[in-house]
Design a protein around this motif. Structure first.
Motif, PDB file in Angstrom:
ATOM      1  N   ARG A   2       0.794  -1.225   0.000  1.00 30.96           N
ATOM      2  CA  ARG A   2       0.000   0.000   0.000  1.00 30.96           C
ATOM      3  C   ARG A   2       0.827   1.276   0.000  1.00 30.96           C
ATOM      4  NH1 ARG A   2      -4.742  -2.193   3.987  1.00 30.96           N
ATOM      5  NH2 ARG A   2      -5.817  -3.363   2.353  1.00 30.96           N
ATOM      6  N   THR A   3       2.098   1.180   0.289  1.00 26.91           N
ATOM      7  CA  THR A   3       2.957   2.359   0.225  1.00 26.91           C
ATOM      8  C   THR A   3       3.800   2.365  -1.045  1.00 26.91           C
ATOM      9  OG1 THR A   3       4.708   1.290   1.498  1.00 26.91           O
ATOM     10  CG2 THR A   3       3.085   2.573   2.743  1.00 26.91           C
ATOM     11  N   GLY A   4       3.568   1.392  -1.894  1.00 29.95           N
ATOM     12  CA  GLY A   4       4.319   1.280  -3.142  1.00 29.95           C
ATOM     13  C   GLY A   4       3.746   2.155  -4.240  1.00 29.95           C
ATOM     14  N   PRO A   5       4.118   1.880  -5.464  1.00 29.72           N
ATOM     15  CA  PRO A   5       3.698   2.706  -6.592  1.00 29.72           C
ATOM     16  C   PRO A   5       2.191   2.664  -6.818  1.00 29.72           C
ATOM     17  CG  PRO A   5       5.074   0.870  -7.331  1.00 29.72           C
ATOM     18  CD  PRO A   5       4.978   0.788  -5.856  1.00 29.72           C
ATOM     19  N   VAL A   6       1.688   3.736  -7.378  1.00 29.65           N
ATOM     20  CA  VAL A   6       0.280   3.869  -7.729  1.00 29.65           C
ATOM     21  C   VAL A   6       0.198   4.149  -9.224  1.00 29.65           C
ATOM     22  CG1 VAL A   6      -1.805   5.253  -7.391  1.00 29.65           C
ATOM     23  CG2 VAL A   6      -0.334   4.742  -5.437  1.00 29.65           C
ATOM     24  N   LEU A   7      -0.633   3.393  -9.912  1.00 33.78           N
ATOM     25  CA  LEU A   7      -0.877   3.633 -11.331  1.00 33.78           C
ATOM     26  C   LEU A   7      -2.099   4.524 -11.471  1.00 33.78           C
ATOM     27  CD1 LEU A   7      -0.487  -0.029 -12.651  1.00 33.78           C
ATOM     28  CD2 LEU A   7       1.245   1.781 -12.618  1.00 33.78           C
ATOM     29  N   SER A   8      -2.143   5.308 -12.514  1.00 38.45           N
ATOM     30  CA  SER A   8      -3.312   6.148 -12.757  1.00 38.45           C
ATOM     31  C   SER A   8      -3.797   5.950 -14.184  1.00 38.45           C
ATOM     32  CB  SER A   8      -2.996   7.623 -12.489  1.00 38.45           C
ATOM     33  OG  SER A   8      -1.942   8.068 -13.305  1.00 38.45           O
ATOM     34  N   PHE A   9      -5.108   5.975 -14.346  1.00 37.98           N
ATOM     35  CA  PHE A   9      -5.743   5.760 -15.639  1.00 37.98           C
ATOM     36  C   PHE A   9      -6.846   6.781 -15.843  1.00 37.98           C
ATOM     37  CE2 PHE A   9      -4.198   1.672 -14.155  1.00 37.98           C
ATOM     38  CZ  PHE A   9      -3.530   1.184 -15.263  1.00 37.98           C
ATOM     39  N   ALA A  10      -6.989   7.220 -17.084  1.00 41.06           N
ATOM     40  CA  ALA A  10      -8.149   8.036 -17.440  1.00 41.06           C
ATOM     41  C   ALA A  10      -9.381   7.141 -17.329  1.00 41.06           C
ATOM     42  CB  ALA A  10      -8.001   8.578 -18.859  1.00 41.06           C
ATOM     43  N   PRO A  11     -10.539   7.703 -17.016  1.00 41.88           N
ATOM     44  CA  PRO A  11     -11.743   6.873 -16.875  1.00 41.88           C
ATOM     45  C   PRO A  11     -12.026   5.993 -18.089  1.00 41.88           C
ATOM     46  CG  PRO A  11     -12.153   9.047 -15.986  1.00 41.88           C
ATOM     47  CD  PRO A  11     -10.800   9.097 -16.657  1.00 41.88           C
ATOM     48  N   ALA A  12     -11.824   6.499 -19.291  1.00 37.50           N
ATOM     49  CA  ALA A  12     -12.070   5.680 -20.491  1.00 37.50           C
ATOM     50  C   ALA A  12     -11.101   4.505 -20.570  1.00 37.50           C
ATOM     51  CB  ALA A  12     -11.967   6.536 -21.752  1.00 37.50           C
ATOM     52  N   GLU A  13      -9.853   4.721 -20.183  1.00 38.83           N
ATOM     53  CA  GLU A  13      -8.874   3.631 -20.166  1.00 38.83           C
ATOM     54  C   GLU A  13      -9.279   2.568 -19.159  1.00 38.83           C
ATOM     55  OE1 GLU A  13      -4.676   5.838 -21.107  1.00 38.83           O
ATOM     56  OE2 GLU A  13      -5.542   6.141 -19.128  1.00 38.83           O
ATOM     57  N   TRP A  14      -9.725   2.993 -17.983  1.00 42.57           N
ATOM     58  CA  TRP A  14     -10.135   2.051 -16.941  1.00 42.57           C
ATOM     59  C   TRP A  14     -11.350   1.245 -17.394  1.00 42.57           C
ATOM     60  CZ3 TRP A  14      -8.060  -0.477 -13.276  1.00 42.57           C
ATOM     61  CH2 TRP A  14      -8.846  -1.133 -12.338  1.00 42.57           C
ATOM     62  N   ARG A  15     -12.329   1.929 -18.010  1.00 36.36           N
ATOM     63  CA  ARG A  15     -13.517   1.215 -18.505  1.00 36.36           C
ATOM     64  C   ARG A  15     -13.127   0.185 -19.563  1.00 36.36           C
ATOM     65  NH1 ARG A  15     -15.714   6.359 -18.052  1.00 36.36           N
ATOM     66  NH2 ARG A  15     -15.378   6.757 -20.283  1.00 36.36           N
ATOM     67  N   ALA A  16     -12.188   0.544 -20.445  1.00 36.02           N
ATOM     68  CA  ALA A  16     -11.738  -0.399 -21.481  1.00 36.02           C
ATOM     69  C   ALA A  16     -11.058  -1.610 -20.849  1.00 36.02           C
ATOM     70  CB  ALA A  16     -10.791   0.299 -22.454  1.00 36.02           C
ATOM     71  N   PHE A  17     -10.240  -1.383 -19.830  1.00 39.08           N
ATOM     72  CA  PHE A  17      -9.569  -2.486 -19.145  1.00 39.08           C
ATOM     73  C   PHE A  17     -10.591  -3.399 -18.468  1.00 39.08           C
ATOM     74  CE2 PHE A  17      -7.925  -4.103 -15.077  1.00 39.08           C
ATOM     75  CZ  PHE A  17      -6.977  -4.997 -15.565  1.00 39.08           C
ATOM     76  N   VAL A  18     -11.493  -2.827 -17.696  1.00 38.54           N
ATOM     77  CA  VAL A  18     -12.507  -3.624 -16.995  1.00 38.54           C
ATOM     78  C   VAL A  18     -13.376  -4.371 -17.996  1.00 38.54           C
ATOM     79  CG1 VAL A  18     -14.539  -3.513 -15.488  1.00 38.54           C
ATOM     80  CG2 VAL A  18     -12.480  -2.200 -14.923  1.00 38.54           C
ATOM     81  N   GLY A  19     -13.730  -3.718 -19.088  1.00 43.47           N
ATOM     82  CA  GLY A  19     -14.514  -4.378 -20.136  1.00 43.47           C
ATOM     83  C   GLY A  19     -13.762  -5.556 -20.735  1.00 43.47           C
ATOM     84  N   GLY A  20     -12.486  -5.382 -20.991  1.00 42.79           N
ATOM     85  CA  GLY A  20     -11.663  -6.460 -21.533  1.00 42.79           C
ATOM     86  C   GLY A  20     -11.578  -7.641 -20.601  1.00 42.79           C
ATOM     87  N   VAL A  21     -11.432  -7.369 -19.320  1.00 40.60           N
ATOM     88  CA  VAL A  21     -11.407  -8.452 -18.321  1.00 40.60           C
ATOM     89  C   VAL A  21     -12.764  -9.161 -18.311  1.00 40.60           C
ATOM     90  CG1 VAL A  21     -11.247  -8.978 -15.867  1.00 40.60           C
ATOM     91  CG2 VAL A  21      -9.615  -7.397 -16.909  1.00 40.60           C
ATOM     92  N   SER A  22     -13.833  -8.373 -18.267  1.00 36.06           N
ATOM     93  CA  SER A  22     -15.189  -8.960 -18.207  1.00 36.06           C
ATOM     94  C   SER A  22     -15.501  -9.813 -19.435  1.00 36.06           C
ATOM     95  CB  SER A  22     -16.234  -7.852 -18.084  1.00 36.06           C
ATOM     96  OG  SER A  22     -16.070  -7.158 -16.870  1.00 36.06           O
ATOM     97  N   ASN A  23     -14.980  -9.413 -20.585  1.00 38.74           N
ATOM     98  CA  ASN A  23     -15.242 -10.136 -21.833  1.00 38.74           C
ATOM     99  C   ASN A  23     -14.273 -11.295 -22.072  1.00 38.74           C
ATOM    100  OD1 ASN A  23     -17.364  -8.426 -22.478  1.00 38.74           O
ATOM    101  ND2 ASN A  23     -16.038  -7.010 -23.572  1.00 38.74           N
ATOM    102  N   GLY A  24     -13.326 -11.496 -21.161  1.00 41.88           N
ATOM    103  CA  GLY A  24     -12.380 -12.579 -21.315  1.00 41.88           C
ATOM    104  C   GLY A  24     -11.257 -12.296 -22.293  1.00 41.88           C
ATOM    105  N   GLU A  25     -11.081 -11.042 -22.676  1.00 43.52           N
ATOM    106  CA  GLU A  25     -10.057 -10.681 -23.663  1.00 43.52           C
ATOM    107  C   GLU A  25      -8.654 -10.687 -23.069  1.00 43.52           C
ATOM    108  OE1 GLU A  25     -11.167  -6.886 -25.277  1.00 43.52           O
ATOM    109  OE2 GLU A  25     -13.221  -7.547 -25.589  1.00 43.52           O
ATOM    110  N   LEU A  26      -8.529 -10.667 -21.764  1.00 40.18           N
ATOM    111  CA  LEU A  26      -7.216 -10.528 -21.132  1.00 40.18           C
ATOM    112  C   LEU A  26      -6.820 -11.753 -20.323  1.00 40.18           C
ATOM    113  CD1 LEU A  26      -7.663  -6.840 -19.961  1.00 40.18           C
ATOM    114  CD2 LEU A  26      -6.534  -7.662 -22.012  1.00 40.18           C
ATOM    115  N   THR A  27      -7.286 -12.892 -20.715  1.00 35.12           N
ATOM    116  CA  THR A  27      -6.921 -14.113 -19.990  1.00 35.12           C
ATOM    117  C   THR A  27      -5.516 -14.555 -20.398  1.00 35.12           C
ATOM    118  OG1 THR A  27      -7.939 -15.508 -21.669  1.00 35.12           O
ATOM    119  CG2 THR A  27      -9.312 -14.885 -19.787  1.00 35.12           C
ATOM    120  N   GLY A  28      -4.836 -15.190 -19.465  1.00 31.31           N
ATOM    121  CA  GLY A  28      -3.460 -15.611 -19.714  1.00 31.31           C
ATOM    122  C   GLY A  28      -3.417 -16.912 -20.361  1.00 31.31           C
TER     123      GLY A  28
END
Length: 69
Positions: free
Chosen positions: A43-69
């Motif tokens: 919790r004291t380490g680095p923090v990433l920041s994203f524009a709201p549209a970038e965050w929505r795209a990431f969450v959408g990709g995860v939800s759609n299974g586009e980012l599976t390993g």
């Protein structure tokens, strides 16, 4: 940057407390225009920041299974 003034950090309700989680602070979108993300184990380490549209795209990709390993 390891602390954002006014950030309210939260984990997913699907987190199983296994330690492999991220926390997000999205309560500052209006003030800063960003969503913040950090490692819940460092919790004291680095923090990433994203524009709201970038965050929505990431969450959408995860939800759609586009980012599976």
């Amino acid at each position: 940057m390891n602390e954002i003034d006014g950030a309210i950090w939260r984990k997913s309700t699907r987190s199983n407390n296994g330690g492999n989680c991220v926390e997000i602070a999205d309560n500052l979108i209006d003030a800063n225009g960003l969503v913040y993300v950090r490692d819940s184990k460092d919790r004291t380490g680095p923090v990433l920041s994203f524009a709201p549209a970038e965050w929505r795209a990431f969450v959408g990709g995860v939800s759609n299974g586009e980012l599976t390993g």
